[in-house]
Design a protein around this motif. Structure first.
Motif, PDB file in Angstrom:
ATOM      1  N   TYR A 100      -4.142 -16.421   1.959  1.00 57.88           N
ATOM      2  CA  TYR A 100      -4.570 -17.009   3.235  1.00 57.88           C
ATOM      3  C   TYR A 100      -5.985 -16.548   3.567  1.00 57.88           C
ATOM      4  N   LEU A 220      -8.686  -9.537   8.568  1.00 55.88           N
ATOM      5  CA  LEU A 220      -9.563  -8.404   8.279  1.00 55.88           C
ATOM      6  C   LEU A 220      -8.669  -7.225   7.895  1.00 55.88           C
TER       7      LEU A 220
ATOM      8  N   PHE B  99       3.705 -14.002   5.407  1.00 59.16           N
ATOM      9  CA  PHE B  99       2.735 -13.015   4.927  1.00 59.16           C
ATOM     10  C   PHE B  99       2.873 -11.719   5.720  1.00 59.16           C
ATOM     11  N   ALA B 102       5.852  -9.619   4.608  1.00 60.48           N
ATOM     12  CA  ALA B 102       5.617  -8.921   3.342  1.00 60.48           C
ATOM     13  C   ALA B 102       4.489  -7.906   3.500  1.00 60.48           C
ATOM     14  N   SER B 103       4.015  -7.747   4.716  1.00 63.31           N
ATOM     15  CA  SER B 103       2.958  -6.784   5.068  1.00 63.31           C
ATOM     16  C   SER B 103       1.668  -7.021   4.299  1.00 63.31           C
ATOM     17  N   LEU B 104       1.321  -8.275   4.039  1.00 60.45           N
ATOM     18  CA  LEU B 104       0.040  -8.531   3.396  1.00 60.45           C
ATOM     19  C   LEU B 104      -1.067  -7.946   4.265  1.00 60.45           C
ATOM     20  N   PRO B 105      -2.035  -7.270   3.639  1.00 58.04           N
ATOM     21  CA  PRO B 105      -3.076  -6.629   4.435  1.00 58.04           C
ATOM     22  C   PRO B 105      -3.838  -7.646   5.289  1.00 58.04           C
ATOM     23  N   GLY B 106      -4.111  -7.250   6.520  1.00 54.39           N
ATOM     24  CA  GLY B 106      -4.861  -8.112   7.426  1.00 54.39           C
ATOM     25  C   GLY B 106      -3.992  -8.943   8.352  1.00 54.39           C
ATOM     26  N   THR B 107      -2.684  -9.008   8.072  1.00 59.58           N
ATOM     27  CA  THR B 107      -1.809  -9.785   8.955  1.00 59.58           C
ATOM     28  C   THR B 107      -1.502  -8.979  10.214  1.00 59.58           C
ATOM     29  N   LEU B 108      -1.232  -9.683  11.302  1.00 61.48           N
ATOM     30  CA  LEU B 108      -1.017  -9.025  12.588  1.00 61.48           C
ATOM     31  C   LEU B 108       0.273  -9.534  13.225  1.00 61.48           C
ATOM     32  N   PRO B 109       0.927  -8.687  14.019  1.00 64.21           N
ATOM     33  CA  PRO B 109       2.149  -9.119  14.693  1.00 64.21           C
ATOM     34  C   PRO B 109       1.854 -10.025  15.897  1.00 64.21           C
ATOM     35  N   VAL B 110       2.661 -11.059  16.056  1.00 58.12           N
ATOM     36  CA  VAL B 110       2.572 -11.909  17.253  1.00 58.12           C
ATOM     37  C   VAL B 110       3.977 -11.957  17.855  1.00 58.12           C
ATOM     38  N   ASN B 342      -1.997  -3.231  17.602  1.00 59.22           N
ATOM     39  CA  ASN B 342      -2.231  -4.673  17.537  1.00 59.22           C
ATOM     40  C   ASN B 342      -1.459  -5.468  18.579  1.00 59.22           C
TER      41      ASN B 342
END
Lengths: 527, 557
Positions: A100, A220, B99, B102-110, B342
């Motif tokens: 992504y 980021l 994503f 799976a804790s892909l780097p850069g993802t954030l919780p909503v 976050n």
């Protein structure tokens, strides 16, 4: 053509003086010629050419998407890019291809920008030199500039010229070098303690850190979530505003972005600064500050005063606690954020499989450098139950005091603060690595890092060349979410100082086109 | 707070006897970290005979057990707590993973609004104070099914605090006495579920399924106000019914939507609380009770033998019926809690504090959710007792089976039969058939209207009670037939022709002179024998009371 600003080249595209594909190819060729700078980790040539072709079609149909359509840009390699390797300059993420795009990357692409590649940095953005990544250090284009070389000739030198190249500053050194060396017109950096402004100052370009919450962090790869902000590196303030206009605004994927609908950031040309109040924080006058930078700083203050602005000394009394406070908060969040790199879902995984725990340990030992591991260790120490109140909670309270310092100053009527960005101009690599990363980061972030604690917008603007022929930048700090006002002041200042264009022709003898519009600008702040 | 006492003189089941003994109340120290502030709710003493069977020496070694629970209820929501992935039980492995999950780097919780509303509604139903500001924290530990290396939870400031859960136990010889007990609820917090690890010992591999990773959980922390397995199981059952009534969780234990950890300690009344153990992952009400009772007894045995209780995490081996220490030392971990940077503080509003012009999509109004609260199980039971005059234990039974209450109410609507009669049929005959065939209420071939028609026939005395049972069995076998059809096909109507019945009675008496003789000698049971004979001849079609009248008339004539 490459020497133009983003706004200028955008106009040229519109007028058909150059096509997006031609522009892209020129940049690609320059990227290859300047490969020794090590500014890029990944050059996304195919993607870039494809995007340029798409852009060209739009221009032909007269449906250009706006100011960024067809403009070559670069992105720091800690922003996720769909289908393009994103490494954070770490063994841990070598070969990791995100599925992504970071929101900021997506917004650039949606505006037709052409992504040239991913730029170098300190591993996971931890550093202030862009010297501590697995792909090697970034070299400052000014090392090879006519201005610097001429000054050096005047002095006797026993050392080998080539080994004496300068650092870019960091951690967004790759992005700064990429913009400075004309390989793109704008680049994204990230700024947690000064990582955008510091290399911008060393590379003679504009480095802008927006207000926290104005620009999405989604995608980021975080250093310190509560301080990270995507940064913008450009060759002039107007360009930074143009890019900010595209990036700013609420992102449903980042809950810390503000809800207010974003307005376009068009900067008016300030003609009268007499209504402005410029604050000079006295705590920023530290003994380590080089006399040259100090002198430019006071000249800049005088410039504002002479043009009618009110310039006053202000106090940010908790500034001196900022670095140690930052150390606790940064390492704690780092310890937490890095926990996900365990070799299971993505990234590096060691060969050891005797147990899950052994696999974790070896993977992380192999994947992270000493700087990252050191910060993880320190952060976990601060977060231990017995230490949490003494370190983390105290650091949070100090952070609040630091933020309040700014609030108080702005409430007293100050519009913008004027400070140095760095202690001195860029230093040679060999000198820089005499100190370890931690010491360097603590020294180099001194003017930039408190701003991140408070979430304020700040911009480094190149002012003039030092005696050595190297760029010096000064920093403007604005009120939270008054990014436009800040940039308006910066733009006025930029116009006054007429910072000289870097002269790289000696080095890139067949890149004469780069300098076709070179202006031999006068330096109004000459010593 | 009174701690329940365990005594040696009780018999029978744990909650079969209620000896409310105010003399056993005593102060409780905070020795093991249980909070004990406030003296709210009622406390009752439950007898725990299992534990004390061997303690016959009088006055010696009175042990009190203290049980607290941490209950994880999966929130019934379409998507996960912080990501857009769907929530489904038993979907193909790793098919519901975003994503972020799976804790892909850069993802954030909503944050998922639905999950917050579920937490607020559950908090209100459990009499909690809803915090208008709550915070999210990271809880760190390395585990293969926790991709981020931390779980987002609410450690410092949870969404709801200081509630209570009332649950009732039936006591007395015929369980006719219902006693209500209350357990305090310390807090309800929102948190993420983990994924699932599947250990393949043979190939020494661990397989990870992240479908569950990030599903919203309500962690409900029950204060240590319970004293035995059965109390804990009953409290959990009541919570389960409440969650299901609210629709905030499906709370199906078999599907892992409701999971219980129990904190257990024993001590001598009047002395500080003992060292507690935690028994984790109790995933059925039956094992919950057994595990707790086992663990209480184990601790007593250890202490009586001069051993110490270790503050440890144990699991329940349901095959062996005992608790065993868990291999990993989870209990000793330092979770290095830290604020989740976050997610801004979660702010809730009520009608008074709602900011003017606020976007209804962006704010949650507690008062609005309060208005939407459905009827809770305790209210439903009370209504049933009031409205239909049924017994309290029947009101429990009607709520205990999914869909049974609705079935019952639909039958009531369509029949003229007495509610008590309906209750008896639904709880005894109908439910018995279901249980025998291991069916759920909604799988029954007999619909409420069919049963109502059958009960109408019975009520109008068209058929006898025995015939009704016959018809019911027939209904089960031959789907699609109405009770009336079966009655007429099988000629099960009560004989309305009195003359014909008189003739049958006469013939039976003629054929059994010995019985008639017995009757005339005054044996009262003889007439029943004759009634039975007449019914047999009439294929149960004659009303026994009418038969009796006729027989008596003929005898005296």
């Amino acid at each position: 053509m490459l020497g133009r600003t983003l706004q200028e080249v955008s106009a040229a595209l519109k007028q058909g003086q150059i096509t997006p594909v031609e522009l892209c190819q020129k940049c690609l060729s320059l990227i290859k010629k300047t490969k020794f700078l090590n500014a890029y980790i990944t050059i996304s040539e195919e993607v870039a050419l494809k995007q340029a072709e798409e852009s060209e079609k739009r221009y032909k149909k007269g449906h250009s998407l706006g100011a960024l359509d067809g403009i070559p840009v670069a992105v720091k390699d800690n922003f996720s890019t769909s289908g393009i390797e994103t490494t954070c300059a770490s063994n841990m993420l070598k070969g990791y291809v995100p599925p992504y795009n970071a929101t900021v990357v997506q917004r650039l692409l949606d505006q037709g920008a052409v992504l040239m590649g991913k730029t170098n940095l300190d591993e996971f953005a931890m550093g202030s030199g862009s010297t501590d990544g697995v792909f090697g250090p970034v070299k400052n284009p000014w090392s090879y500039s006519k201005q610097y070389r001429e000054k050096r000739k005047q002095k006797p030198h026993g050392e080998n010229e080539d080994s004496n190249w300068l650092i870019t500053g960091g951690s967004s050194g790759g992005s700064a070098a990429a913009v400075s060396a004309f390989t793109c017109f704008a680049a994204l950096g990230s700024d947690t303690g000064g990582s955008t402004r510091n290399p911008a100052a060393h590379c003679g370009i504009v480095g802008f850190k927006p207000s926290y919450g104005l620009v999405s962090r989604h995608g980021l790869i975080p250093l310190v979530n509560s301080m990270d902000v995507p940064g913008i590196l450009t060759r002039c303030v107007d360009d930074a505003a143009t890019v900010l206009g595209v990036l700013a605004g609420h992102d449903p994927k980042d809950s810390t972005t503000i809800q207010d609908p974003g307005k376009p950031f068009m900067l008016s040309s300030l003609t009268d600064v007499s209504k402005l109040c410029i604050g000079i924080p006295k705590e920023y006058l530290v003994p380590e500050l080089s006399s040259e930078v100090r002198s430019f700083w006071s000249k800049a203050a005088n410039l504002f005063e002479s043009e009618g602005a009110k310039v006053i000394e202000v106090s940010l009394p908790h500034t001196s606690y900022s670095i140690v406070c930052y150390h606790v908060l940064c390492t704690s969040e780092v310890a937490s954020n890095m926990a996900r790199f365990d070799g299971l879902e993505y990234g590096h995984r060691c060969d050891i499989d005797v147990s899950t725990e052994a696999m974790y340990a070896a993977t992380r030992r192999e994947g992270f450098n000493d700087v990252v591991r050191g910060r993880i260790l320190a952060g976990n120490f601060f977060l231990l139950k017995e230490n949490y109140a003494n370190y983390f909670i105290k650091a949070q309270k100090v952070r609040r005091l630091i933020a309040n310092d700014f609030v108080n100053v702005f409430n007293s009527g100050v519009d913008v603060l004027l400070t140095p960005t760095t202690l001195s101009e860029a230093v040679p690599y060999l000198e820089f690595i005499k100190e370890d990363n931690r010491t360097r980061s603590a020294q180099d972030d001194i003017f930039t890092q408190a701003v991140n604690m408070a979430g304020l917008p700040a911009v480094s603007v190149p002012v003039a060349l030092s005696n050595q022929g190297l760029p010096v930048g000064l920093q403007f700090i604005g009120r939270a979410f008054c990014d436009q006002q800040l940039l308006t002041v910066a733009k006025w200042f930029e116009k006054q100082v007429q910072f000289p264009v870097i002269q790289l022709q000696e080095l890139m003898d067949d890149c004469s086109s780069v300098f076709e519009i070179e202006k031999l600008a006068s330096v109004s702040l000459k010593q | 707070m009174a701690a329940p006492m365990l005594r040696g003189r009780c018999l029978g089941r744990c909650w079969a006897l209620a000896c409310i003994d105010s003399g056993s109340r005593h102060g409780r120290g905070a020795a093991t970290g249980f909070t004990s502030s406030g003296k709210r709710g009622q406390s009752f003493v439950a007898q725990q005979p299992l534990l004390t069977a061997q303690k016959s020496r009088k006055g010696e070694h009175k042990w009190a057990a203290v049980v607290g629970l941490e209950i994880h209820a999966q929130i019934a929501s379409n998507s996960k707590l912080f990501s857009g992935s769907q929530v489904h039980f038993a979907a193909p492995p790793n098919s519901l993973v975003s994503f972020f999950d799976a804790s892909l780097p850069g993802t954030l919780p909503v944050l998922n609004r639905r999950c917050v509303e579920a937490a607020v509604m559950t908090g209100l139903a459990l009499n909690c104070h809803i915090n208008k500001k709550s915070l999210f924290d990271r809880k760190h530990y390395f585990y293969a099914d926790l991709p981020a290396g931390y779980q987002i939870t609410q450690q410092r400031l949870p969404i709801a605090v200081n509630g209570s859960l009332a649950y009732s136990v039936c006591v007395g010889k015929k369980w006719r006495q219902v006693i209500t007990k209350t357990v305090r609820i310390k807090q309800i917090q929102l948190e993420q579920d983990s994924g699932k690890s599947l250990h393949d010992e043979l190939r020494s591999q661990t397989l990870i399924d992240l479908n569950r990773a990030g599903v919203g959980l309500l962690e409900v922390v029950l204060e240590p106000d319970m004293s035995c397995g059965e109390e804990a199981a009953t409290a959990v059952r009541e919570l389960q019914l409440i969650l299901q009534a609210l629709g905030t969780s499906q709370a199906n234990m078999a599907e892992g939507q409701l999971r219980v950890d129990a904190n257990i300690s024993v001590h001598h009344p009047g002395e500080p609380l003992g060292v507690r153990t935690e028994v984790k992952n109790l995933n059925s009400a039956r094992f919950l009770a057994r595990a707790i009772d086992y663990e209480i007894q184990r601790q007593i045995n250890e202490l009586e033998n001069g051993c110490e209780i270790l503050n440890e995490t144990r699991s329940f081996d349901y095959k062996l019926g005992c608790t065993v220490p868990m291999r990993d030392k989870e209990g000793k971990q330092d979770y290095r809690f830290m604020p989740e940077p976050n997610l801004p503080p979660l702010l809730l509003y009520d009608t008074a504090s709602l900011p003017a012009g606020a976007d209804p999509q962006q704010v949650i109004n507690i008062d609005r959710i309060r208005e939407q609260l459905p009827e809770l199980p305790s209210e439903t039971r009370e209504k049933l007792i009031q409205q239909y005059g049924i017994l309290p234990e029947h009101s429990f039974a009607l709520l205990n089976e999914v869909g049974l209450l609705e079935f019952f109410q639909n039958v009531i609507k369509e029949t003229r039969a007495e509610p008590k009669k309906v209750t008896s049929w639904v709880l005894n005959i109908f439910l018995g058939f279901l249980k025998q065939r291991n069916l759920a209420v909604n799988e029954s071939p007999v619909t409420p209207s069919v049963l109502a028609e059958l009960l109408n026939l019975l009520d109008r005395k068209v058929i006898s009670s025995a015939a009704a049972k016959q018809v019911f069995e027939e209904l089960w076998r031959s789907k699609g037939k109405t009770p009336s059809q079966i009655v007429s096909e099988r000629k099960l109507e009560l004989m309305q022709d009195e003359e014909a019945l008189e003739r049958v009675c006469h013939a039976v008496m003629e054929g059994h002179p010995q019985v008639v003789m017995d009757m005339k000698r005054g044996n009262p049971r003889a007439i029943n024998k004759l009634i039975g004979l007449v019914r047999k001849v009439t294929h149960n079609r004659a009303d026994p009371t009418v038969i009796k009248e006729i027989l008596e008339k003929q005898l005296s004539s």
